[in-house]
Design a protein around this motif. Structure first.
Motif, PDB file in Angstrom:
ATOM      1  N   LEU A 211       0.827  -1.203   0.000  1.00 51.95           N
ATOM      2  CA  LEU A 211       0.000   0.000   0.000  1.00 51.95           C
ATOM      3  C   LEU A 211       0.860   1.251   0.000  1.00 51.95           C
ATOM      4  CD1 LEU A 211      -2.822  -0.997   2.529  1.00 51.95           C
ATOM      5  CD2 LEU A 211      -3.000  -0.787   0.036  1.00 51.95           C
ATOM      6  N   SER A 212       1.986   1.206   0.719  1.00 54.81           N
ATOM      7  CA  SER A 212       2.874   2.369   0.777  1.00 54.81           C
ATOM      8  C   SER A 212       3.467   2.683  -0.583  1.00 54.81           C
ATOM      9  CB  SER A 212       4.002   2.116   1.793  1.00 54.81           C
ATOM     10  OG  SER A 212       3.509   2.042   3.112  1.00 54.81           O
ATOM     11  N   VAL A 213       3.921   1.660  -1.307  1.00 57.34           N
ATOM     12  CA  VAL A 213       4.522   1.916  -2.615  1.00 57.34           C
ATOM     13  C   VAL A 213       3.457   2.339  -3.620  1.00 57.34           C
ATOM     14  CG1 VAL A 213       4.411  -0.423  -3.577  1.00 57.34           C
ATOM     15  CG2 VAL A 213       6.264   1.080  -4.252  1.00 57.34           C
ATOM     16  N   LEU A 214       2.234   1.856  -3.434  1.00 56.87           N
ATOM     17  CA  LEU A 214       1.144   2.277  -4.317  1.00 56.87           C
ATOM     18  C   LEU A 214       0.839   3.759  -4.114  1.00 56.87           C
ATOM     19  CD1 LEU A 214      -0.930   1.133  -6.379  1.00 56.87           C
ATOM     20  CD2 LEU A 214      -2.505   0.836  -4.463  1.00 56.87           C
ATOM     21  N   VAL A 215       0.797   4.194  -2.864  1.00 58.82           N
ATOM     22  CA  VAL A 215       0.567   5.608  -2.573  1.00 58.82           C
ATOM     23  C   VAL A 215       1.742   6.451  -3.066  1.00 58.82           C
ATOM     24  CG1 VAL A 215       0.228   7.310  -0.745  1.00 58.82           C
ATOM     25  CG2 VAL A 215      -0.910   5.104  -0.601  1.00 58.82           C
ATOM     26  N   LEU A 216       2.967   5.928  -2.895  1.00 56.53           N
ATOM     27  CA  LEU A 216       4.145   6.638  -3.397  1.00 56.53           C
ATOM     28  C   LEU A 216       4.042   6.890  -4.894  1.00 56.53           C
ATOM     29  CD1 LEU A 216       7.201   4.961  -1.576  1.00 56.53           C
ATOM     30  CD2 LEU A 216       6.665   7.400  -1.603  1.00 56.53           C
ATOM     31  N   GLY A 217       3.654   5.859  -5.633  1.00 52.87           N
ATOM     32  CA  GLY A 217       3.606   5.982  -7.086  1.00 52.87           C
ATOM     33  C   GLY A 217       2.495   6.884  -7.583  1.00 52.87           C
ATOM     34  N   ILE A 218       1.283   6.691  -7.044  1.00 57.05           N
ATOM     35  CA  ILE A 218       0.134   7.446  -7.550  1.00 57.05           C
ATOM     36  C   ILE A 218       0.047   8.835  -6.926  1.00 57.05           C
ATOM     37  CG2 ILE A 218      -2.377   7.529  -7.682  1.00 57.05           C
ATOM     38  CD1 ILE A 218      -2.397   4.492  -7.858  1.00 57.05           C
ATOM     39  N   ALA A 219      -0.003   8.903  -5.601  1.00 59.21           N
ATOM     40  CA  ALA A 219      -0.247  10.180  -4.927  1.00 59.21           C
ATOM     41  C   ALA A 219       1.003  11.039  -4.811  1.00 59.21           C
ATOM     42  CB  ALA A 219      -0.841   9.924  -3.539  1.00 59.21           C
ATOM     43  N   CYS A 220       2.085  10.457  -4.243  1.00 62.64           N
ATOM     44  CA  CYS A 220       3.285  11.257  -3.952  1.00 62.64           C
ATOM     45  C   CYS A 220       4.116  11.548  -5.193  1.00 62.64           C
ATOM     46  CB  CYS A 220       4.142  10.546  -2.912  1.00 62.64           C
ATOM     47  SG  CYS A 220       3.315  10.283  -1.329  1.00 62.64           S
ATOM     48  N   THR A 221       3.833  10.868  -6.306  1.00 63.15           N
ATOM     49  CA  THR A 221       4.563  11.139  -7.542  1.00 63.15           C
ATOM     50  C   THR A 221       3.618  11.645  -8.625  1.00 63.15           C
ATOM     51  OG1 THR A 221       6.101   9.350  -6.959  1.00 63.15           O
ATOM     52  CG2 THR A 221       6.213  10.201  -9.200  1.00 63.15           C
ATOM     53  N   GLY A 222       2.653  10.817  -9.027  1.00 62.11           N
ATOM     54  CA  GLY A 222       1.770  11.209 -10.127  1.00 62.11           C
ATOM     55  C   GLY A 222       0.912  12.422  -9.818  1.00 62.11           C
TER      56      GLY A 222
END
Length: 294
Positions: A211-222
């Motif tokens: 879940l953390s890497v998913l949030v990193l990719g979508i929210a914190c990056t995209g």
């Protein structure tokens, strides 16, 4: 600044501050290289989807070599270095070191693209690096489990961001910022994937890490990149860059709330000095007594 713009600026700072929290959670399970490869892959899919929706996908093929260089300097390399740093440093501490990015940006722009510096900006650079010394004083140790390598990695990451900024300005000026963001994420993912394949974790990865890497990719990056470039277009780069000053606040806040990380007086003092130097070095504060070019 309109209320909407201020709200988006705070949201951007909260997202980028949270990236250190999520790196701290996920990197022990994935490892720095595999974590960043997955993060960039998720961000690339998200941003490519935005390009398709806006009809700009074909522009990705216009400058592949230059976008690849930015992909290394602005995503793959600094993301791996910062992820490595969070293995042994708190989210708040790492986010404060990340606030040195504009200092490196001003210094590298002066050396590489010959951007003139006023006396105030030179003073700001000196003050900013004094802040770094204040922050890391007594913490730099290269023996055993010392944080010395992590501190060096974090500073190399911010230096890489500074080089990327000057490179982008010199060679990709006039290119759609969303294309640069998407192309650099995609290039970083492609270049990093073969190396990441050598460092795939051999153990099962828990739900919280995924879940953390998913949030990193979508929210914190995209999502963060979309907010950033929208703010640049509406309020200008000089006001948008003030997000840098807010990121450590959220980095320390999220670390304290969710990981029970301590916030020391030394961290607060170092952050204050670094941010004061950054304000001067970026020209956001222009004292009348030292505004002549150096």
């Amino acid at each position: 600044m309109r209320t909407q713009d201020l709200g988006e600026l705070l949201m951007l700072a909260a997202l980028w501050g949270a990236s250190f929290l999520f790196m701290r959670i996920a990197v022990p399970a994935f490892g720095p290289i595999a974590l960043v490869a997955v993060r960039l892959g998720i961000a690339s899919v998200f941003l490519v989807g935005i390009l398709i929706f806006t009809g700009k996908l074909r522009k990705l093929g216009d400058h592949p070599g230059k976008l690849a260089i930015v992909g290394v300097l602005n995503t793959a390399l600094p993301f791996v270095l910062l992820s490595y740093a969070t293995l042994s440093m708190t989210a708040g501490f790492t986010s404060i070191l990340n606030a040195t990015t504009p200092l490196w940006g001003a210094l590298i722009a002066f050396v590489w693209v010959k951007e003139r510096l006023t006396l105030a900006q030179v003073l700001g650079l000196l003050i900013g690096f004094v802040g770094v010394i204040t922050l890391v004083w007594g913490k730099v140790s290269f023996s055993g489990n010392g944080t010395g390598p992590a501190i060096v990695a974090a500073l190399l990451a911010t230096c890489s961001y500074g080089v990327a900024a000057s490179y982008t300005r010199k060679y990709l000026s006039g290119i759609d910022p969303l294309v640069i963001a998407t192309g650099s994420q995609l290039a970083g993912f492609i270049l990093l994937t073969p190396l990441a394949a050598l460092y795939l974790p051999q153990h099962s990865i828990g739900l919280s890490s995924w879940l953390s890497v998913l949030v990193l990719g979508i929210a914190c990056t995209g999502v963060a990149y979309i907010l950033f470039f929208r703010l640049v277009s509406r309020i200008g780069p000089s006001k948008t860059i003030t997000v840098t000053f807010l990121i450590p606040v959220f980095g320390m806040l999220w670390g304290y709330l969710f990981l029970q990380e301590a916030v020391s007086a030394q961290m607060l003092a170092g952050a204050a000095v670094i941010l004061a130097g950054t304000l001067l070095s970026t020209g956001l504060i222009k004292p009348s007594w030292c505004n002549k070019p150096s």
